[in-house]
Design an enzyme around this catalytic site. Structure first.
Site, PDB file in Angstrom:
ATOM      1  N   ASP A   1     -12.017  14.032 -87.049  1.00 17.40           N
ATOM      2  CA  ASP A   1     -13.157  15.146 -86.568  1.00 17.40           C
ATOM      3  C   ASP A   1     -13.274  14.956 -85.035  1.00 17.40           C
ATOM      4  OD1 ASP A   1     -16.110  16.015 -86.454  1.00 17.40           O
ATOM      5  OD2 ASP A   1     -16.530  13.864 -85.986  1.00 17.40           O
TER       6      ASP A   1
ATOM      7  N   ASP B   1     -17.252  10.122 -88.270  1.00 17.00           N
ATOM      8  CA  ASP B   1     -18.333   9.081 -88.001  1.00 17.00           C
ATOM      9  C   ASP B   1     -19.926   9.526 -88.417  1.00 17.00           C
ATOM     10  OD1 ASP B   1     -18.320  11.127 -85.787  1.00 17.00           O
ATOM     11  OD2 ASP B   1     -19.473   9.522 -84.464  1.00 17.00           O
TER      12      ASP B   1
ATOM     13  N   ASP C   1     -20.075  14.206 -91.735  1.00 18.33           N
ATOM     14  CA  ASP C   1     -18.720  13.902 -92.123  1.00 18.33           C
ATOM     15  C   ASP C   1     -18.724  13.389 -93.490  1.00 18.33           C
ATOM     16  OD1 ASP C   1     -17.754  14.751 -89.406  1.00 18.33           O
ATOM     17  OD2 ASP C   1     -17.943  12.768 -88.780  1.00 18.33           O
TER      18      ASP C   1
END
Lengths: 121, 568
Positions: free
Chosen positions: B252, B451, B455
């Site tokens: 990410d 995080d 996600d």
């Protein structure tokens, strides 16, 4: 000739007994009358090793009298429980929200084996 | 022997010495094994040992008293002096200091803490004294949670152990049957009762289910502890194994590759305006916005001691920006589309705006009373070690992919800076998991590092989900591996420890299988007709004791494992 037949028959009988003892006979199941049951870890086995209950919450009092390092841990794989059993001391394991089913419990190496059977009310 | 005549003459040998030595060897092996096994849980003991014993509590009257940490309550005010351990988790309420958090995060650099910053129990206060308010005590502290997680994970088994587990279940009866079969064979071939007794007994003595049963659990126990030392919390054995087999890793962008804390990196003004004016209006209007980029502008204005004005008629236009009235002037702040919609030309600043975007920054135009005043560029800085970590991941043969909700231009610019070729940009949070699924159809083992709450579905979908840093609880819940540190180096540490652990398990399993598959036939005497070799029961006893000891000792080697260039 007779001695050969006799020896082979005894040996075959021994093999049959081993198969029956280890694979075909299921240990006598102990019915948990209350929501608390004591399990001894002694001489390479859990005693009782098969416990049947209708409780959804159960307190298992493990008493480990077996000094063998193999018996040091008890694992309930399906419940993600892993507890160290102190020698000659009572160790409580509280199982809550138990759903009907069969839960195996073993030592770390799978040599000591037990089963908790939860039946629906 | 009592009534020796009851047994055949060839079976009258008493074997007292063999029985004694076998018992002695097995007991010695067990004793050494207990000693070695104690060392396997050293990592946990070390973690428990990190806990502070006492804390200095400050009461309502300002009196200070040392109390055991067990007596602490949430909301207690505590004084922490330089060099002391922070007793429990809390928030800094007065003073500032730098804190050594390496025991939790694995990051060697002390972290500066100021008022309202979070503090974690058992970390060490390096420089200044301060007051803190306890927010988590006892089993709720981060260290206690880590200990519980590691203890739980240590009991789980990787899929590789399944074979050993199923063999273990049949081991004892199979060996008993083999001993009987050995007796039958030698008896029918015509060997003496003594020979039959020795071979059958040797089969029983040499067979070692312990080595097989211990092969995986003991290595997992040491490996999980070792991972925790590096700030890597592996949820279970499956996560451990999968991490060692990763082929593709999806990262990410925000908070994983970048710091996740946008900041103003550049300001460009047109001729009629200066930076202070620009910052005054931009900071004022963004006070009313909750967007992370807005917070970056407000922070920047505050840092430059710019006094902000009251905002009237605030209006946020989705996908464009904001407009409001400040000090009687109409202020617009947003992208090119916002300006065009309000008939404002940005041609004068277009080249610079494109340049900023190509660097991975987000340029925002500001207009004051229908006059374009300049650009404020906000960027989420890339973490210092992201580029190196990504390069090392690629060196390991892992295909690294970036996923982000950001626009294509910014996403590709960031990807280029860190050396990532494949990028999924403008991905809405709910579609991140779909991209993981798509990759799973092409590649074998997919990891995902993230995080945020957004996600979580992707972390759960991936074969190995890594929650990075002080990630949200939802992300940690969905992940297989939690990295306490906020660095991608944590992923490398996790991979290195899991590979070492898996290698160790394979060595143990190989040793245990080979030992039993070679040892049992030799004990049964298969080599006797060919080369006359018959195993002495005492040697079998020694081999049995040595086999499980070897497994435990080999697992213990993991305690000395070090990730290259990293300190645990």
């Amino acid at each position: 000739m007779i001695s050969i037949i006799l020896f082979n028959s005894i040996a075959a009988l021994l093999i049959i007994l081993i198969v029956i003892w280890f694979w075909l006979i299921k240990g006598k199941s102990t019915q948990a009358q209350t929501n608390e049951i004591t399990i001894k870890v002694k001489d390479g086995v859990y005693s009782p090793s098969r416990i049947t209950t209708k409780q959804t919450k159960l307190v298992l009092n493990f008493i480990r009298e077996d000094a063998s390092p193999c018996s040091e841990y008890v694992l309930f794989d399906q419940l993600s429980i892993h507890e160290q059993l102190p020698l000659n001391k009572l160790h409580k394991i509280i199982l809550s929200n138990l759903k009907p089913g069969h839960y195996r419990f073993t030592c770390q190496m799978g040599m000591y084996q037990g089963e908790l059977i939860v039946n629906s009310n | 022997m009592i009534w020796p005549t009851l047994v055949p003459e060839s079976a009258r040998h008493v074997y007292f010495e063999a029985a004694l030595i076998i018992i002695a060897l097995v007991d010695l092996g067990a004793a050494l094994e207990i000693r070695a096994r104690g060392k396997t849980s050293e990592a946990i003991k070390r973690l428990i040992g990190l806990q502070a014993k006492t804390a200095r509590r400050v009461d309502a009257e300002g009196n200070e008293k040392d109390v055991p940490i067990e007596d602490l309550q949430v909301d207690d005010i505590l004084r922490v002096r330089p060099g002391e351990k922070i007793p429990v988790d809390g928030v800094l309420t007065e003073g500032h200091s730098s804190i050594d958090e390496s025991m939790l995060t694995g990051e060697p650099m002390p972290v500066n803490k100021k008022v309202n910053d979070l503090l974690f129990g058992s970390t060490i206060n390096k420089t200044g004294g301060f007051l803190m308010k306890a927010t988590k005590v006892g089993k709720d502290t981060m260290l206690s949670q880590i200990i519980q997680l590691v203890q739980q994970a240590q009991s789980t088994k990787p899929p590789i152990a399944k074979l050993a587990d199923s063999v273990s279940g049949y081991f004892v009866p199979t060996v008993l049957i083999l001993a009987v079969v050995t007796a039958i064979v030698w008896f029918n071939v015509g060997f003496s009762a003594g020979f039959i007794l020795v071979t059958s007994m040797t089969v029983l003595i040499i067979a070692c289910p312990c080595a097989l049963g211990l092969a995986a659990p003991i290595s997992v126990m040491v490996g999980m502890g070792k991972a925790a030392e590096y700030g890597v919390l592996i949820r279970n054995g499956e996560g451990l194994q999968r991490a060692s087999e990763l082929t593709t890793l999806i990262l990410d962008k925000t908070g994983t590759i970048t710091k996740g804390q946008p900041e103003v990196v550049k300001m460009i003004t047109t001729q009629s305006f200066d930076e202070a004016t620009l910052l005054h209006y931009a900071g004022s209007i963004e006070q009313a916005s909750e967007h992370p980029l807005a917070q970056a502008i407000v922070e920047h204005a505050k840092k430059h001691a710019i006094e902000l004005s009251k905002v009237d008629d605030f209006n946020a236009i989705t996908g464009q920006g904001v407009l409001a009235s400040i000090d009687g002037k109409t202020i617009l702040l947003g992208n090119q589309r916002l300006m065009t919609e309000h008939q404002l030309s940005v041609n004068e600043l277009l080249t610079q705006s494109n340049e900023l975007a190509s660097l991975g920054q987000t340029p925002m135009f500001i207009a004051i009373d229908q006059q374009v005043a300049g650009i404020i560029a906000v960027a989420d800085p890339i973490k210092e070690d992201s580029k190196t970590a990504i390069k090392q991941l690629q060196k390991l043969g892992i295909h690294v992919v970036m996923i982000t909700g950001d626009n294509q231009k910014t996403a590709h610019a960031v990807a280029k800076q860190v050396g990532i070729q494949e990028v999924f940009a403008e991905v809405l949070p709910e579609y991140k998991a779909d991209h993981v699924k798509k990759l799973q159809s092409k590649h074998t083992v997919i990891g995902m590092v993230g995080d945020g709450i957004n996600d979580a579905p992707a972390l759960a979908q991936a074969d190995v989900g890594f929650a990075i840093g002080a990630g949200t609880d939802v992300a940690i819940e969905s992940a297989d591996i939690t990295l306490i540190s906020n660095s991608l180096q944590g992923v490398l540490n996790a991979i290195a420890v899991s590979k070492a652990t898996l290698y160790n398990i394979k060595q143990n399993l190989f040793g245990a299988f080979i030992y039993n598959t070679i040892g049992i036939p030799i004990a049964a005497g298969v080599l006797f007709p060919m080369i006359g070799l018959l195993l002495n029961p005492m040697i079998a006893g020694f081999a049995m004791a040595a086999s499980s000891l070897t497994v435990v000792s080999n697992a213990n080697r993991l305690r000395f494992f070090k990730v290259k260039g990293q300190k645990p």
